[in-house]
Design a protein around this motif. Structure first.
Motif, mmCIF file in Angstrom:
data_model
loop_
_atom_site.group_PDB
_atom_site.id
_atom_site.type_symbol
_atom_site.label_atom_id
_atom_site.label_comp_id
_atom_site.label_asym_id
_atom_site.label_seq_id
_atom_site.Cartn_x
_atom_site.Cartn_y
_atom_site.Cartn_z
ATOM 1 N N VAL A 219 0.809 -1.231 0.035
ATOM 2 C CA VAL A 219 -0.037 -0.069 -0.046
ATOM 3 C C VAL A 219 0.773 1.301 0.126
ATOM 4 N N TYR A 220 0.373 2.271 -0.614
ATOM 5 C CA TYR A 220 1.313 3.313 -0.707
ATOM 6 C C TYR A 220 0.630 4.777 -0.775
ATOM 7 N N GLU A 221 1.010 5.920 -0.603
ATOM 8 C CA GLU A 221 0.499 7.158 -0.687
ATOM 9 C C GLU A 221 1.719 8.121 -0.570
ATOM 10 N N MET A 222 1.337 9.522 -1.168
ATOM 11 C CA MET A 222 2.034 10.693 -0.906
ATOM 12 C C MET A 222 1.732 11.294 0.303
ATOM 13 N N LYS A 223 2.582 11.391 1.208
ATOM 14 C CA LYS A 223 2.709 12.206 2.466
ATOM 15 C C LYS A 223 3.153 13.855 2.238
ATOM 16 N N GLU A 224 3.114 14.630 3.144
ATOM 17 C CA GLU A 224 3.177 15.733 3.028
ATOM 18 C C GLU A 224 4.728 16.134 2.692
ATOM 19 N N ASN A 225 4.837 17.339 1.998
ATOM 20 C CA ASN A 225 6.204 17.636 1.541
ATOM 21 C C ASN A 225 6.691 16.621 0.600
ATOM 22 N N GLN A 226 5.809 16.192 -0.114
ATOM 23 C CA GLN A 226 6.142 15.279 -1.078
ATOM 24 C C GLN A 226 7.110 13.794 -0.897
ATOM 25 N N VAL A 227 6.740 13.563 0.329
ATOM 26 C CA VAL A 227 7.501 12.264 0.896
ATOM 27 C C VAL A 227 6.750 11.188 0.551
ATOM 28 N N GLY A 228 7.244 10.035 -0.144
ATOM 29 C CA GLY A 228 6.208 8.835 -0.523
ATOM 30 C C GLY A 228 6.300 8.155 0.487
ATOM 31 N N TYR A 229 5.351 7.009 0.720
ATOM 32 C CA TYR A 229 5.336 6.239 1.650
ATOM 33 C C TYR A 229 4.843 4.891 1.024
ATOM 34 N N ILE A 230 5.613 3.835 1.079
ATOM 35 C CA ILE A 230 5.246 2.374 0.723
ATOM 36 C C ILE A 230 5.237 1.552 1.818
ATOM 37 N N GLN A 242 3.581 -5.089 -7.578
ATOM 38 C CA GLN A 242 2.837 -4.068 -6.702
ATOM 39 C C GLN A 242 3.823 -2.989 -6.257
ATOM 40 N N PHE A 243 5.085 -3.139 -5.863
ATOM 41 C CA PHE A 243 6.162 -2.132 -5.315
ATOM 42 C C PHE A 243 6.550 -1.507 -6.505
ATOM 43 N N GLU A 244 6.720 -2.045 -7.571
ATOM 44 C CA GLU A 244 7.213 -1.169 -8.883
ATOM 45 C C GLU A 244 6.040 -0.246 -9.238
ATOM 46 N N THR A 245 4.920 -0.532 -9.111
ATOM 47 C CA THR A 245 4.057 0.317 -9.558
ATOM 48 C C THR A 245 3.851 1.567 -8.552
ATOM 49 N N ALA A 246 3.868 1.224 -7.147
ATOM 50 C CA ALA A 246 4.091 2.298 -6.074
ATOM 51 C C ALA A 246 5.015 3.241 -6.311
ATOM 52 N N LEU A 247 6.198 2.460 -6.711
ATOM 53 C CA LEU A 247 7.443 3.324 -6.967
ATOM 54 C C LEU A 247 7.238 4.492 -8.341
ATOM 55 N N ASN A 248 6.903 3.825 -9.080
ATOM 56 C CA ASN A 248 6.535 4.579 -10.404
ATOM 57 C C ASN A 248 5.671 5.612 -10.253
ATOM 58 N N ASP A 249 4.421 5.353 -9.352
ATOM 59 C CA ASP A 249 3.277 6.102 -9.461
ATOM 60 C C ASP A 249 3.643 7.452 -8.478
ATOM 61 N N LEU A 250 4.444 6.965 -7.404
ATOM 62 C CA LEU A 250 5.002 8.383 -6.481
ATOM 63 C C LEU A 250 5.951 8.958 -7.197
ATOM 64 N N GLU A 251 6.640 8.439 -7.987
ATOM 65 C CA GLU A 251 7.562 9.346 -8.899
ATOM 66 C C GLU A 251 6.926 10.321 -9.747
ATOM 67 N N SER A 252 6.052 9.828 -10.647
ATOM 68 C CA SER A 252 5.155 10.497 -11.346
ATOM 69 C C SER A 252 4.485 11.780 -10.708
ATOM 70 N N GLN A 253 4.295 11.645 -9.287
ATOM 71 C CA GLN A 253 3.468 12.705 -8.725
ATOM 72 C C GLN A 253 4.551 13.726 -7.878
ATOM 73 N N GLY A 254 6.003 13.330 -8.336
ATOM 74 C CA GLY A 254 6.996 14.479 -7.715
ATOM 75 C C GLY A 254 7.443 13.976 -6.506
ATOM 76 N N MET A 255 7.547 12.881 -6.101
ATOM 77 C CA MET A 255 8.185 12.607 -4.926
ATOM 78 C C MET A 255 9.684 13.043 -4.729
ATOM 79 N N GLU A 256 9.907 13.405 -3.654
ATOM 80 C CA GLU A 256 11.261 14.077 -3.307
ATOM 81 C C GLU A 256 11.918 13.249 -2.280
ATOM 82 N N GLY A 257 11.231 12.347 -1.463
ATOM 83 C CA GLY A 257 11.747 11.632 -0.471
ATOM 84 C C GLY A 257 11.104 10.473 -0.212
ATOM 85 N N LEU A 258 11.647 9.348 0.285
ATOM 86 C CA LEU A 258 10.664 8.137 0.515
ATOM 87 C C LEU A 258 11.040 7.402 1.762
#
Length: 417
Positions: A219-230, A242-258
């Motif tokens: 499961v994943y989501e974008m948290k505050e300040n563009q920090v991705g969470y998986i 599932q992990f690769e999908t989450a990582l790619n989606d967060l990257e497309s949303q402008g993830m700055e940290g994980l």
């Protein structure tokens, strides 16, 4: 009457037993089997294994053990009070399980047919069902739908979170275990199951068509300040995609940290965890596996997907085996901080072998080492930032470990600017 005084009768009974064709034990234990099962558990190697020509006892040892088993069986037949309750198959399965358990290795286990089927389903990450998670009240035995997965048969049937199930097809729920209720709901792909539920005081009958589904392990989501969470619950065959999908989606949303959350993740497939680490690590060794003969196999990353943004990995005392391969590699390459408490400390590899009759055996075959050659067996991975979880009675959703990981990643994001 003293049973020890009836030697003659007992010997006669034993002779009768010897003439009977009770050869199941020796067929299973002494003859060996051709093995072709591909499974994994813990950090079991996912491969095809072949075992044949196993010789456990010499002929004299075999005779001695066989005679003792027949004596025990004869005593049970003659004296056991609850003779009508004796389950011969359970006794046979108990022999195999006890033989394996006597090794004293909690990771080496015998599985009967039912357990083998469940194991195969759990490690593949797929099952045939309706796509709903259930909870059971331990006091009232009430079974409640806790989650309905998107695009699942449960969603299509109109089931909702909070629905109380009181009947499945013709099976009324009373004091059954949750496992039994789940077994009623699962079944052959394409068949229907009718769930009788109570919602807002109204009784409803909802029909769902079973289909093959993936267990949601990520499961994943974008948290505050563009920090991705998986969050990864286990490393099954389906987890990589599932992990690769989450990582790619967060990257497309402008993830700055994980932040990758492996808390209470018991492990899983070795190939899965190494393939996931190939999406993060620089070029080099991911993990090395050493068997009892000293043979070493190395799993490597080509570095083509190295993750360079601020990273934290959350772990706790229940993060085990494949979770420790993951966190140990991240720590050794210093590409992220490990946050939480020291992990479980399971640094050995198991392989599952098909015994040729629908049963299986999981056996410890090797030890693994992190990229820097560390063994974490019975030691665990020590976090870079140690923080114990503290429950907040006033806020059940509060998570001080996650807050610390957010802080660690946030600080690195600031320093990188």
């Amino acid at each position: 009457m003293n049973p020890l005084e009836e030697k003659t009768e007992l010997e006669e009974k034993i002779e009768q037993e010897q003439k009977r064709e009770k050869k199941k034990f020796w067929k299973g234990v002494l003859c060996g089997a051709a093995v072709t099962l591909c499974l994994a558990v813990g950090v079991g190697i996912f491969c095809t294994a072949i075992v044949s020509g196993i010789h456990i006892f010499s002929s004299s040892e075999k005779k001695q053990v066989e005679n003792k088993l027949q004596i025990i069986q004869a005593i049970i037949d003659k004296y056991y009070l609850y003779e009508d309750e004796v389950d011969q198959d359970a006794l046979e399965q108990g022999i195999y399980a006890g033989y394996v358990n006597a090794l004293g290795d909690k990771y080496t286990v015998y599985y009967n047919e039912e357990e083998t089927d469940a194991l195969q389903e759990s490690v593949s990450g797929t099952y045939t069902g309706i796509g709903a998670a259930l909870l059971q009240n331990t006091t009232s035995n009430e079974v409640v739908i806790s989650k309905v997965y998107k695009d699942s048969p449960a969603e299509e049937a109109g089931l909702k979170e909070g629905d109380v199930i009181y009947q499945v097809d013709d099976h009324a729920i009373s004091d059954q275990s949750l496992d039994e209720v789940v077994s009623w709901i699962r079944g052959k792909e394409g068949t229907d199951v009718t769930l009788h539920v109570v919602r807002d005081g109204q009784q409803l009958e909802l029909k769902a068509t079973r289909k093959q589904l993936e267990t949601p392990t990520v499961v994943y989501e974008m948290k505050e300040n563009q920090v991705g969470y998986i969050a990864v619950s286990e490393f099954d065959e389906v987890t990589l995609s599932q992990f690769e999908t989450a990582l790619n989606d967060l990257e497309s949303q402008g993830m700055e940290g994980l932040i990758i959350d492996l808390r209470s993740n018991p492990g899983g497939n070795l190939d899965t965890v190494t393939d996931m680490l190939k999406l993060l690590l620089p070029k080099g060794t991911i993990v090395s596996v050493k068997d009892r003969a000293g043979n070493v196999e190395e799993y490597k990353s080509d570095g083509s997907h190295e993750f360079t943004k601020p990273l934290a990995v959350l772990v706790n005392q229940y993060s085990a085996s494949a979770s420790e391969i993951f966190s140990g590699a991240i720590q050794d390459y210093e590409i992220g901080d490990i946050v939480g408490v020291t992990t479980y400390g399971k640094g050995v590899v198991q392989q599952i072998l098909d015994l040729g009759d629908g049963t299986a055996m999981k056996i410890t075959i090797a030890e693994y080492f992190t990229p820097k050659g560390r063994s974490i067996n019975k030691k665990g991975v020590t976090p870079d930032v140690e923080v114990e979880y503290k429950a907040d009675e006033n806020d059940p959703t509060a998570d001080n470990q996650l807050d610390k990981a957010m802080e660690v990643v946030g600080q690195k994001m600031q320093s990188d600017k």
